[in-house]
Design a protein around this motif. Sequence first.
Motif, PDB file in Angstrom:
ATOM      1  N   UNK A  19       0.750  -1.200   0.072  1.00  0.00           N
ATOM      2  CA  UNK A  19       0.010  -0.248   0.148  1.00  0.00           C
ATOM      3  C   UNK A  19       1.214   1.283  -0.208  1.00  0.00           C
ATOM      4  N   UNK A  20       0.285   2.383  -0.302  1.00  0.00           N
ATOM      5  CA  UNK A  20       0.916   4.149   0.022  1.00  0.00           C
ATOM      6  C   UNK A  20      -0.016   5.061   0.000  1.00  0.00           C
ATOM      7  N   UNK A  21       0.583   5.667  -0.093  1.00  0.00           N
ATOM      8  CA  UNK A  21       0.077   7.084  -0.097  1.00  0.00           C
ATOM      9  C   UNK A  21       0.957   7.826   0.608  1.00  0.00           C
ATOM     10  N   UNK A  22       0.680   9.271  -0.043  1.00  0.00           N
ATOM     11  CA  UNK A  22       1.039  10.614   0.067  1.00  0.00           C
ATOM     12  C   UNK A  22       1.429  10.673   1.498  1.00  0.00           C
ATOM     13  N   UNK A  23       2.977  11.322   1.759  1.00  0.00           N
ATOM     14  CA  UNK A  23       3.315  11.574   2.963  1.00  0.00           C
ATOM     15  C   UNK A  23       3.192  13.449   3.489  1.00  0.00           C
ATOM     16  N   UNK A  24       3.102  13.530   4.485  1.00  0.00           N
ATOM     17  CA  UNK A  24       3.069  15.505   4.873  1.00  0.00           C
ATOM     18  C   UNK A  24       4.495  15.588   4.556  1.00  0.00           C
ATOM     19  N   UNK A  70      -2.866  -4.245  -3.460  1.00  0.00           N
ATOM     20  CA  UNK A  70      -3.227  -5.283  -2.763  1.00  0.00           C
ATOM     21  C   UNK A  70      -2.633  -6.811  -1.797  1.00  0.00           C
ATOM     22  N   UNK A  71      -2.439  -7.557  -1.750  1.00  0.00           N
ATOM     23  CA  UNK A  71      -2.374  -8.689  -0.907  1.00  0.00           C
ATOM     24  C   UNK A  71      -1.801  -9.658  -1.530  1.00  0.00           C
ATOM     25  N   UNK A  72      -0.590  -9.846  -1.725  1.00  0.00           N
ATOM     26  CA  UNK A  72      -0.325 -10.998  -2.350  1.00  0.00           C
ATOM     27  C   UNK A  72       0.853 -11.665  -1.150  1.00  0.00           C
ATOM     28  N   UNK A  76       5.769  -2.441   1.777  1.00  0.00           N
ATOM     29  CA  UNK A  76       5.273  -3.989   1.821  1.00  0.00           C
ATOM     30  C   UNK A  76       4.980  -4.167   3.260  1.00  0.00           C
ATOM     31  N   UNK A  77       4.157  -4.614   3.604  1.00  0.00           N
ATOM     32  CA  UNK A  77       3.625  -4.847   5.163  1.00  0.00           C
ATOM     33  C   UNK A  77       3.472  -6.447   5.134  1.00  0.00           C
ATOM     34  N   UNK A  78       4.216  -7.196   6.641  1.00  0.00           N
ATOM     35  CA  UNK A  78       4.960  -8.508   6.457  1.00  0.00           C
ATOM     36  C   UNK A  78       3.397  -9.985   7.106  1.00  0.00           C
ATOM     37  N   UNK A  79       2.352  -9.396   6.631  1.00  0.00           N
ATOM     38  CA  UNK A  79       0.945  -9.811   7.096  1.00  0.00           C
ATOM     39  C   UNK A  79       1.392 -10.684   7.492  1.00  0.00           C
ATOM     40  N   UNK A  80       1.601 -12.378   6.895  1.00  0.00           N
ATOM     41  CA  UNK A  80       1.855 -14.034   7.539  1.00  0.00           C
ATOM     42  C   UNK A  80       3.087 -13.326   9.558  1.00  0.00           C
ATOM     43  N   UNK A  81       3.826 -12.277   9.599  1.00  0.00           N
ATOM     44  CA  UNK A  81       4.216 -12.221  10.793  1.00  0.00           C
ATOM     45  C   UNK A  81       3.121 -11.634  11.910  1.00  0.00           C
TER      46      UNK A  81
END
Length: 94
Positions: free
Chosen positions: A31-36, A53-55, A82-87
Amino acid sequence: MTEIDTRAPTPAQTAAQPAAHKGEQLLHLVFGGELDDPEHVRFRDLDALDIVGIYPNYATAFAAWKAKAQATVDNAHMRYFIVHLHRLLEPPVG
């Protein structure tokens, strides 16, 4: 609280990711977005976050992250993660 790595993965980190065993799912969210401010992870508009998405593994998540990061390279405030959802789903015991 689990920390999100805000740095881009290096080629060495990408290569060091273990290959998923047949049938094993190591879910990753991109995911992403604009930062302040490009120096801190605080999003300008939470409603405008881009959920890519989720991969099922790191390699495909990395490919999606890289494509989005390269497509937005002209915007210094835009960041993808990238977020490690499995963790998060199965934290280590001990």
